[in-house]
Design an enzyme around this catalytic site. Sequence first.
Site, short mmCIF file in Angstrom:
data_model
loop_
_atom_site.label_atom_id
_atom_site.label_comp_id
_atom_site.label_asym_id
_atom_site.label_seq_id
_atom_site.Cartn_x
_atom_site.Cartn_y
_atom_site.Cartn_z
N PHE A 148 0.90 -1.32 -0.11
CA PHE A 148 0.06 -0.09 0.19
C PHE A 148 0.96 1.46 0.10
CE2 PHE A 148 0.86 -0.28 4.58
CZ PHE A 148 1.09 1.17 4.92
N LYS A 172 -1.13 -7.06 -9.36
CA LYS A 172 -1.99 -7.18 -8.24
C LYS A 172 -1.69 -6.25 -7.21
CE LYS A 172 -3.18 -8.48 -4.65
NZ LYS A 172 -3.39 -7.45 -3.33
N GLU A 175 -4.95 -3.73 -1.97
CA GLU A 175 -6.41 -3.63 -1.83
C GLU A 175 -6.81 -2.14 -1.13
OE1 GLU A 175 -4.52 -5.77 -0.77
OE2 GLU A 175 -5.39 -7.07 0.74
N SER A 225 5.44 -6.95 3.29
CA SER A 225 5.98 -7.25 4.65
C SER A 225 6.53 -8.67 4.59
CB SER A 225 4.81 -7.27 5.55
OG SER A 225 3.83 -8.46 5.25
N CYS A 280 9.57 1.69 3.40
CA CYS A 280 10.57 0.61 3.52
C CYS A 280 12.10 1.22 3.79
CB CYS A 280 10.45 -0.52 2.46
SG CYS A 280 11.18 0.32 0.89
N GLU A 381 9.56 -4.42 12.95
CA GLU A 381 9.00 -2.96 11.96
C GLU A 381 7.92 -2.45 12.54
OE1 GLU A 381 7.66 -3.83 7.95
OE2 GLU A 381 8.91 -2.26 7.20
P1 NAD Z 1 1.59 -6.66 3.00
O1 NAD Z 1 2.49 -7.82 2.80
O2 NAD Z 1 0.48 -6.68 4.21
O3 NAD Z 1 0.96 -6.68 1.48
C1 NAD Z 1 1.56 -6.52 0.30
C2 NAD Z 1 0.61 -7.33 -0.79
O4 NAD Z 1 0.64 -8.70 -0.40
C3 NAD Z 1 -0.52 -6.68 -0.78
O5 NAD Z 1 -0.88 -6.72 -2.29
C4 NAD Z 1 -1.58 -7.67 -0.44
O6 NAD Z 1 -2.71 -7.86 -0.84
C5 NAD Z 1 -0.74 -9.09 -0.26
N1 NAD Z 1 -0.93 -9.89 0.86
C6 NAD Z 1 -0.95 -9.61 2.04
N2 NAD Z 1 -1.26 -10.61 2.69
C7 NAD Z 1 -1.08 -11.83 2.14
C8 NAD Z 1 -1.00 -13.01 2.57
N3 NAD Z 1 -1.45 -13.47 3.67
N4 NAD Z 1 -0.99 -13.85 1.43
C9 NAD Z 1 -0.82 -13.45 0.14
N5 NAD Z 1 -0.84 -11.93 -0.13
C10 NAD Z 1 -0.93 -11.54 0.84
O7 NAD Z 1 2.32 -5.35 2.99
P2 NAD Z 1 1.81 -3.76 2.98
O8 NAD Z 1 1.03 -3.60 4.44
O9 NAD Z 1 0.79 -3.39 1.93
O10 NAD Z 1 3.07 -2.88 2.95
C11 NAD Z 1 3.82 -2.63 4.02
C12 NAD Z 1 5.16 -3.37 4.06
O11 NAD Z 1 5.69 -3.59 2.77
C13 NAD Z 1 6.30 -3.12 5.06
O12 NAD Z 1 6.41 -4.15 5.50
C14 NAD Z 1 7.21 -2.12 4.12
O13 NAD Z 1 8.44 -2.48 4.90
C15 NAD Z 1 7.28 -3.24 3.00
N6 NAD Z 1 7.71 -2.49 1.60
C16 NAD Z 1 8.90 -3.11 1.38
C17 NAD Z 1 9.68 -2.51 0.48
C18 NAD Z 1 10.93 -2.85 -0.03
O14 NAD Z 1 11.49 -2.33 -0.99
N7 NAD Z 1 11.66 -3.84 0.66
C19 NAD Z 1 9.16 -1.25 -0.27
C20 NAD Z 1 7.69 -0.94 0.29
C21 NAD Z 1 7.17 -1.62 1.36
#
Ligand code: NAD
Length: 495
Positions: A148, A172, A175, A225, A280, A381
């Site tokens: 997000f 994808k 959401e 994450s 991040c 984090e």
């Molecule tokens: P998230 O892991 O909750 O979601 C990321 C994506 O995965 C979304 O599209 C979501 O729909 C999907 N998703 C969520 N739970 C899932 C599951 N159980 N199974 C399959 N798919 C699933 O992350 P977020 O809260 O949207 O974003 C924040 C996180 O992203 C933080 O941890 C941040 O550090 C990380 N991030 C990392 C970078 C990097 O370059 N390393 C860059 C941006 C964000």
Amino acid sequence: MRKIHNYIHGSAYSISDKEMGVEDPSTGEEIAKVVLSSKEDFNKTLLSSKKSQIDWANTTPLKRSRILSNYKTIIENNISELASIVSQEHGKTLDDAKGSVIRGLEVVEFACGIPHLLKGEFSQNVGTNIDSWSMRQPLGVCAGITPFNFPAMVPMWMYPIAIACGNSFILKPSEKDPSCSIKLAELFSEAGLPNGVFNVIQGDKEIVDLILKSEDIASVSFVGSTPVAKYIYEESAKNGKRVQALGGAKNHLVVMPDANIDQAVDGIIGAGYGSAGERCMAISVAVAVGDIADQLVNKIHSEAQKLKVAPWTDNESDMGPVISKEHKNKIENYIEKGIAEGAKLIEDGRNYKIQGYEKGYFVGPTLFDNVTKDMIIYKEEIFGPVVCVVRAKNYDEALKLVNDHAYGNGTSIYTSDGEISRHFTTNTKIGMVGVNVPIPVPMAFHSFGGWKKSLFGDHAMHGKEGVNFYTKLKTVTSRWPGNIKSGPEFVIPTN
Ligand code: NAD
């Protein structure tokens, strides 16, 4: 209520009747509904992506590059609108949102050079009258699953390069802020991209799992994450896909006693609290080395108090709300844990209220001192506007902290000592390192990626790494003329 659909084969489409509310985090109000796609939606997307990829792969790299070049101009003309879409659903300030679109745009700019980037290698006479060359060919249908916090930039780390390389791409998006991806796809169509080369499918874990299991999807790029990144990595690998899965972070900024303190404080304030800490590459740990700690904490505190926390519609805002009520509660729970663990709370951002926006998900800048490495607020984090100051006796102790942490996304050192700086850049077990720079995010023509629990897989994103990830290497060995008759050879040729 506005409904956000998928973008399949050049138009808005969805069959599923499942949906989820999309909120404006500044007001806490629902502003749209996004479809949570079904298997039927997914199958239609996949069919479109598979069909369109064949012709797209046969389109010359130069023609692909020209479409990307149109896309670059069209995005430039639509930056303000894209930034507003990002800000409204994410909550970050408008300037910050614009900056993030520009960082994505730079990847499009990089991908315009694809005819040059795809050039292979050629060797004449690797054996007598035998030539050998290598080329990079597209993978087929590639997929991206994004978080997000950067609804424009992170998808743009992926699809411009994948598509430039001759693949079709299924995105994808998160959401939680899904509108931006639709606008990006519409603009790509406007630039002349054939239908189906870039499709967007909305949804949650159900769609992610269909992507991971599909035999027709060749690669998965993920950012999110760490627990989900690990899951994506393992499931993709199990199903024979190429995968890059970027995870969470806990970035340390080390301040040496010889640093320009004001510069370091500016760095910590901007990188710690910008975008409400939802980056991040946010600085969540400041390591104060030696006797500068008291001075550093006092200065961070006084600057943090000056920050204006406000909705994105306020041009003077330094930081906006966090993404959701659930996330606000999670951050506030971490602050409570920090107090219970014995860290010293210097500035408390809990229960932050803004007149007229009482239902918004605001958390004020929060500062902890005397944080130690065994505390949960240090190990995990938080992904919010919380900066933890850890005191280290000397440089060696500071370096050890950076290297022993489970995450390895980014780090930075503030110092005026070239030798220390060189030692730090050489010896840190971290993917992206800054010297007197708070957020060392690589430009599009370099590559973005962490180490340890911040990246699962072998490839970072964009730059040359991106081109390699989205293409397969083929090496041809060829002999002309073909009328030489020398009989079969039973020994491996050596010249
Ligand atoms: P998230 O892991 O909750 O979601 C990321 C994506 O995965 C979304 O599209 C979501 O729909 C999907 N998703 C969520 N739970 C899932 C599951 N159980 N199974 C399959 N798919 C699933 O992350 P977020 O809260 O949207 O974003 C924040 C996180 O992203 C933080 O941890 C941040 O550090 C990380 N991030 C990392 C970078 C990097 O370059 N390393 C860059 C941006 C964000």
